[in-house]
Write a protein that holds these residues in place. Structure first.
Motif, PDB file in Angstrom:
ATOM      1  N   ILE A  38       0.874  -1.173   0.000  1.00 18.39           N
ATOM      2  CA  ILE A  38       0.000   0.000   0.000  1.00 18.39           C
ATOM      3  C   ILE A  38       0.907   1.217   0.000  1.00 18.39           C
ATOM      4  CG2 ILE A  38      -1.814   1.242   1.224  1.00 18.39           C
ATOM      5  CD1 ILE A  38      -2.551  -1.481   2.499  1.00 18.39           C
ATOM      6  N   LEU A  39       0.920   1.940  -1.089  1.00 19.40           N
ATOM      7  CA  LEU A  39       1.892   3.012  -1.287  1.00 19.40           C
ATOM      8  C   LEU A  39       1.295   4.348  -0.853  1.00 19.40           C
ATOM      9  CD1 LEU A  39       3.211   1.803  -4.761  1.00 19.40           C
ATOM     10  CD2 LEU A  39       3.907   1.089  -2.464  1.00 19.40           C
ATOM     11  N   GLY A  40       1.640   4.729   0.360  1.00 19.22           N
ATOM     12  CA  GLY A  40       1.138   5.961   0.944  1.00 19.22           C
ATOM     13  C   GLY A  40       0.375   5.677   2.217  1.00 19.22           C
ATOM     14  N   GLY A  41       0.708   6.389   3.290  1.00 19.49           N
ATOM     15  CA  GLY A  41       0.100   6.160   4.595  1.00 19.49           C
ATOM     16  C   GLY A  41      -0.844   7.250   5.029  1.00 19.49           C
ATOM     17  N   GLY A  45      -4.635   5.071   2.431  1.00 20.31           N
ATOM     18  CA  GLY A  45      -3.763   3.928   2.660  1.00 20.31           C
ATOM     19  C   GLY A  45      -4.091   3.184   3.937  1.00 20.31           C
ATOM     20  N   VAL A  46      -4.333   3.923   5.019  1.00 24.65           N
ATOM     21  CA  VAL A  46      -4.639   3.273   6.299  1.00 24.65           C
ATOM     22  C   VAL A  46      -5.967   2.532   6.227  1.00 24.65           C
ATOM     23  CG1 VAL A  46      -5.178   3.690   8.730  1.00 24.65           C
ATOM     24  CG2 VAL A  46      -3.252   4.873   7.665  1.00 24.65           C
ATOM     25  N   ILE A  47      -6.969   3.144   5.612  1.00 26.10           N
ATOM     26  CA  ILE A  47      -8.274   2.498   5.535  1.00 26.10           C
ATOM     27  C   ILE A  47      -8.230   1.315   4.567  1.00 26.10           C
ATOM     28  CG2 ILE A  47     -10.706   2.820   4.958  1.00 26.10           C
ATOM     29  CD1 ILE A  47      -9.768   4.061   7.630  1.00 26.10           C
ATOM     30  N   ALA A  48      -7.438   1.403   3.507  1.00 32.99           N
ATOM     31  CA  ALA A  48      -7.263   0.236   2.628  1.00 32.99           C
ATOM     32  C   ALA A  48      -6.648  -0.922   3.402  1.00 32.99           C
ATOM     33  CB  ALA A  48      -6.394   0.615   1.431  1.00 32.99           C
ATOM     34  N   ALA A  49      -5.642  -0.626   4.232  1.00 31.44           N
ATOM     35  CA  ALA A  49      -5.004  -1.662   5.051  1.00 31.44           C
ATOM     36  C   ALA A  49      -5.999  -2.265   6.035  1.00 31.44           C
ATOM     37  CB  ALA A  49      -3.808  -1.073   5.785  1.00 31.44           C
ATOM     38  N   ARG A  50      -6.772  -1.420   6.672  1.00 28.76           N
ATOM     39  CA  ARG A  50      -7.769  -1.925   7.627  1.00 28.76           C
ATOM     40  C   ARG A  50      -8.800  -2.803   6.927  1.00 28.76           C
ATOM     41  NH1 ARG A  50     -12.059   2.011  10.409  1.00 28.76           N
ATOM     42  NH2 ARG A  50     -13.023   1.586   8.377  1.00 28.76           N
ATOM     43  N   SER A  51      -9.194  -2.416   5.721  1.00 26.11           N
ATOM     44  CA  SER A  51     -10.190  -3.188   4.980  1.00 26.11           C
ATOM     45  C   SER A  51      -9.637  -4.550   4.585  1.00 26.11           C
ATOM     46  CB  SER A  51     -10.637  -2.411   3.738  1.00 26.11           C
ATOM     47  OG  SER A  51     -11.197  -1.162   4.104  1.00 26.11           O
ATOM     48  N   LEU A  52      -8.376  -4.591   4.167  1.00 31.63           N
ATOM     49  CA  LEU A  52      -7.743  -5.885   3.888  1.00 31.63           C
ATOM     50  C   LEU A  52      -7.732  -6.760   5.132  1.00 31.63           C
ATOM     51  CD1 LEU A  52      -4.688  -4.731   1.734  1.00 31.63           C
ATOM     52  CD2 LEU A  52      -6.575  -6.165   0.922  1.00 31.63           C
ATOM     53  N   ALA A  53      -7.329  -6.169   6.255  1.00 26.46           N
ATOM     54  CA  ALA A  53      -7.245  -6.932   7.502  1.00 26.46           C
ATOM     55  C   ALA A  53      -8.611  -7.458   7.920  1.00 26.46           C
ATOM     56  CB  ALA A  53      -6.646  -6.061   8.601  1.00 26.46           C
ATOM     57  N   GLN A  54      -9.643  -6.651   7.727  1.00 23.86           N
ATOM     58  CA  GLN A  54     -10.990  -7.086   8.094  1.00 23.86           C
ATOM     59  C   GLN A  54     -11.447  -8.273   7.264  1.00 23.86           C
ATOM     60  OE1 GLN A  54     -13.165  -3.419   7.633  1.00 23.86           O
ATOM     61  NE2 GLN A  54     -12.808  -2.762   9.738  1.00 23.86           N
ATOM     62  N   LYS A  55     -10.879  -8.417   6.076  1.00 25.43           N
ATOM     63  CA  LYS A  55     -11.218  -9.537   5.202  1.00 25.43           C
ATOM     64  C   LYS A  55     -10.217 -10.690   5.340  1.00 25.43           C
ATOM     65  CE  LYS A  55     -14.896  -7.972   3.085  1.00 25.43           C
ATOM     66  NZ  LYS A  55     -16.203  -8.685   3.126  1.00 25.43           N
ATOM     67  N   GLY A  56      -9.346 -10.607   6.333  1.00 28.10           N
ATOM     68  CA  GLY A  56      -8.425 -11.701   6.596  1.00 28.10           C
ATOM     69  C   GLY A  56      -7.128 -11.648   5.825  1.00 28.10           C
ATOM     70  N   ILE A  57      -6.872 -10.548   5.100  1.00 26.09           N
ATOM     71  CA  ILE A  57      -5.610 -10.379   4.370  1.00 26.09           C
ATOM     72  C   ILE A  57      -4.680  -9.537   5.236  1.00 26.09           C
ATOM     73  CG2 ILE A  57      -4.510  -9.599   2.249  1.00 26.09           C
ATOM     74  CD1 ILE A  57      -6.526 -11.870   1.844  1.00 26.09           C
ATOM     75  N   THR A  58      -3.679 -10.159   5.838  1.00 26.85           N
ATOM     76  CA  THR A  58      -2.766  -9.445   6.734  1.00 26.85           C
ATOM     77  C   THR A  58      -1.361  -9.319   6.169  1.00 26.85           C
ATOM     78  OG1 THR A  58      -2.270 -11.508   7.899  1.00 26.85           O
ATOM     79  CG2 THR A  58      -4.060 -10.135   8.776  1.00 26.85           C
ATOM     80  N   SER A  59      -1.105  -9.927   5.015  1.00 25.18           N
ATOM     81  CA  SER A  59       0.213  -9.820   4.384  1.00 25.18           C
ATOM     82  C   SER A  59       0.262  -8.562   3.524  1.00 25.18           C
ATOM     83  CB  SER A  59       0.504 -11.065   3.535  1.00 25.18           C
ATOM     84  OG  SER A  59       1.759 -10.924   2.883  1.00 25.18           O
ATOM     85  N   PHE A  60       0.407  -7.426   4.184  1.00 25.54           N
ATOM     86  CA  PHE A  60       0.513  -6.154   3.479  1.00 25.54           C
ATOM     87  C   PHE A  60       1.535  -5.278   4.196  1.00 25.54           C
ATOM     88  CE2 PHE A  60      -3.040  -5.602   6.501  1.00 25.54           C
ATOM     89  CZ  PHE A  60      -2.577  -4.520   7.227  1.00 25.54           C
ATOM     90  N   ILE A  61       2.067  -4.321   3.461  1.00 23.09           N
ATOM     91  CA  ILE A  61       2.976  -3.320   4.027  1.00 23.09           C
ATOM     92  C   ILE A  61       2.542  -1.951   3.530  1.00 23.09           C
ATOM     93  CG2 ILE A  61       5.339  -2.452   4.182  1.00 23.09           C
ATOM     94  CD1 ILE A  61       6.310  -5.288   3.556  1.00 23.09           C
ATOM     95  N   ILE A  62       2.316  -1.027   4.452  1.00 26.19           N
ATOM     96  CA  ILE A  62       2.121   0.378   4.094  1.00 26.19           C
ATOM     97  C   ILE A  62       3.499   1.005   3.919  1.00 26.19           C
ATOM     98  CG2 ILE A  62       1.263   2.624   4.842  1.00 26.19           C
ATOM     99  CD1 ILE A  62      -0.879   1.212   6.455  1.00 26.19           C
ATOM    100  N   VAL A  63       3.750   1.583   2.764  1.00 25.56           N
ATOM    101  CA  VAL A  63       5.035   2.211   2.467  1.00 25.56           C
ATOM    102  C   VAL A  63       4.820   3.724   2.496  1.00 25.56           C
ATOM    103  CG1 VAL A  63       6.951   2.361   0.838  1.00 25.56           C
ATOM    104  CG2 VAL A  63       5.622   0.236   1.015  1.00 25.56           C
ATOM    105  N   GLU A  64       5.368   4.390   3.488  1.00 27.24           N
ATOM    106  CA  GLU A  64       5.114   5.807   3.724  1.00 27.24           C
ATOM    107  C   GLU A  64       6.412   6.601   3.642  1.00 27.24           C
ATOM    108  OE1 GLU A  64       4.208   9.509   4.481  1.00 27.24           O
ATOM    109  OE2 GLU A  64       2.689   7.984   4.026  1.00 27.24           O
ATOM    110  N   ALA A  65       6.388   7.702   2.882  1.00 26.83           N
ATOM    111  CA  ALA A  65       7.592   8.511   2.669  1.00 26.83           C
ATOM    112  C   ALA A  65       7.972   9.332   3.900  1.00 26.83           C
ATOM    113  CB  ALA A  65       7.397   9.424   1.465  1.00 26.83           C
ATOM    114  N   ARG A  66       6.988   9.694   4.711  1.00 30.58           N
ATOM    115  CA  ARG A  66       7.264  10.524   5.869  1.00 30.58           C
ATOM    116  C   ARG A  66       7.491   9.651   7.105  1.00 30.58           C
ATOM    117  NH1 ARG A  66       2.927  13.240   7.314  1.00 30.58           N
ATOM    118  NH2 ARG A  66       4.055  14.977   8.241  1.00 30.58           N
TER     119      ARG A  66
END
Length: 501
Positions: A38-41, A45-66
């Protein structure tokens, strides 16, 4: 784990995930760092990550420049020593909350959940000024409000009749509003530019109208007409950082990691970082602003298809700039808002006091907002010149006051910032529905999300939320072996009728 402990752990492990040279990679054989990057925090980006996790997909990385999550939800400590306050450089309001049992603004839900302090901001609680000083033209101000309402009604009529779009300026003229004085133009600016960060001439009549209605008008499914301004001294970003802390694990985020290139294929994606590291995954969701995409701050290999590039270049990344002053005493208006009418439309027009009983009393802080081309203009100037110009406007507004030297002065340069290239998107009249579908559509395993991709809420913070949720849920279904829903793509966006030359 507490929010503070998790944040510390995230920072400590941010650079330990990957540390290999940027060399050509066989995506089919090299181990993946995650299923999804997930490119951008920011909020998307955060809500996309949460949505993946809610569906059982936990193999993700948020890549944040700051060094922190939040995207354009940024704040700064501002003021003289001993009088510092937190001010919001970027997004600042929950725009609409909920009316009855109607649709609720999800940002409002997170603000309540994480006890972020907000205060009702009455945009009609205003004092008006012009080049003579204080001048009460509030009757004209409220007339401009009515003109904007009429503008949106006219846009709805055009939609019903399937008529072509036009600029907001055409819409105003056809519905009977033709401002001729500085006071009328400033009032119009307050209703239009201050929201969309561009002029009526630059903006879609139809899209600017539905953008307003779907947020503010409960009769068409909007949240409601209130605006809650964040005054939490932790920063408005707390609502999304605290939400991230409820589900993110340390190995699911990388900070200080700027993406420079994305190589994509039918088998996966290879993301190259500024420091030479690379990350491999099956899928990636880009949440970059359209300003970043337009300015080639991130490269794509192979180049994005023509239909995608046309969509990216056809929308606009607008700029909205708050210019902050702190004085040792309050000499300005007692209302929440102030409006200044200059001969030059858009010259330091919209003022707001934070030194108000409803906000941060005793702070000595007042700020003025510029937008669009004027914001880009001041970004090219030295701070000293901008400061002198604004102090000159204050002297014009208060001719009988000796304007003191400010204790502090600051403004952000959003357009020049390579991580953003502006503040938020705006829909021009040459941007068609097919362009929007193409902007939103994925290119193979490369997905695109962000506030600009929201049909109803482009430019709004809740648009970023809804698009992150959508991308996360759809991609999760795809990964789990269900239906990989893809947006319809229009290879060539054509006129409804050909030109006759």
């Amino acid at each position: 784990m507490s929010f503070l402990k998790l944040t510390g752990a995230l920072l400590a492990l941010a650079t330990s995930l990957v540390n290999v040279a940027a060399t050509p990679v066989d995506l089919a054989s090299h181990p993946k760092n995650a299923t999804v990057l997930i490119l951008g925090g920011g909020v998307t980006g955060v809500i996309a990550a949460r949505s993946l996790a809610q569906k059982g997909i936990t193999s993700f990385i948020i890549v944040e420049a700051r060094s922190e999550l939040g995207g354009r939800a940024q704040d700064a400590k501002f003021g003289a020593k001993g009088k510092e306050v937190t001010v919001e450089l970027g997004c600042n309001w929950v725009q609409g909350t909920q009316t009855g049992d109607g649709l609720a603004n999800p940002i409002w839900g997170l603000v309540k959940k994480h006890n972020v302090k907000v205060q009702n901001n009455d945009w009609d609680n205003i004092t008006t000024y012009d080049m003579t000083g204080a001048n009460d033209y509030t009757d004209l101000f409220f007339e401009s409000e009515d003109a904007y309402t009429t503008l949106t009604v006219g846009a709805g009529t055009r939609v019903d009749k399937k008529l072509v779009d036009a600029t907001g300026r055409v819409g105003y003229a056809l519905t009977g509003w033709k401002p001729q004085t500085p006071q009328a133009r400033a009032s119009e600016y307050y209703q239009f530019d201050w929201e969309y960060a561009q002029t009526p001439e630059q903006s879609s009549w139809i899209a600017s109208s539905w953008g307003n209605n779907f947020t503010y008008d409960p009769d068409v499914g909007g949240f409601g007409g209130d605006n809650l301004m964040a005054i939490d001294q932790r920063g408005f970003k707390t609502f999304i950082q605290a939400e991230a802390a409820t589900f993110l694990k340390p190995n699911q985020v990388m900070f200080n990691s700027t993406v420079t290139n994305i190589t994509y294929s039918n088998s996966g994606v290879n993301v190259t970082l500024k420091d030479g590291r690379f990350l491999l995954a099956d899928y990636a969701i880009t949440t970059f602003s359209v300003g970043v995409l337009q300015n080639d701050d991130v490269g794509f290999s192979p180049p994005l298809p023509d239909w995608k590039q046309e969509a990216i270049q056809s929308i606009v990344m607008a700029t909205y700039t708050k210019i902050f002053f702190q004085f040792d005493h309050d000499f300005w208006f007692d209302t929440q808002m102030g409006l200044y009418a200059d001969e030059e439309r858009g010259r330091y027009p919209v003022w707001q006091t934070l030194d108000h009983v409803d906000f941060l009393p005793g702070s000595g802080v007042v700020f003025v907002t510029t937008t669009g081309d004027y914001s880009i203009r001041i970004e090219s100037l030295p701070d000293s010149q901008v400061k002198a110009e604004v102090l000159g406007v204050l002297q014009t507004m208060f001719p009988h006051v000796k304007i003191p030297e400010p204790l502090d002065f600051m403004f952000p340069r959003w357009n020049a910032n390579p991580l953003f290239r502006g503040s938020y998107s705006n829909w021009p009249p040459s941007f068609f529905s097919q362009h929007h579908q193409n902007l939103r559509a994925n290119v193979g395993r490369l997905w695109f999300s962000g506030e600009a991709m929201s049909l109803k809420y482009f430019g709004f913070l809740h648009g970023a939320y809804f698009e992150g949720e959508r991308a996360g849920f759809l991609l999760a279904e795809c990964i789990k072996g269900g239906s990989c829903v893809e947006d319809q793509v229009t290879q060539d966006v054509t006129n409804c009728a050909p030109y006759k030359i």
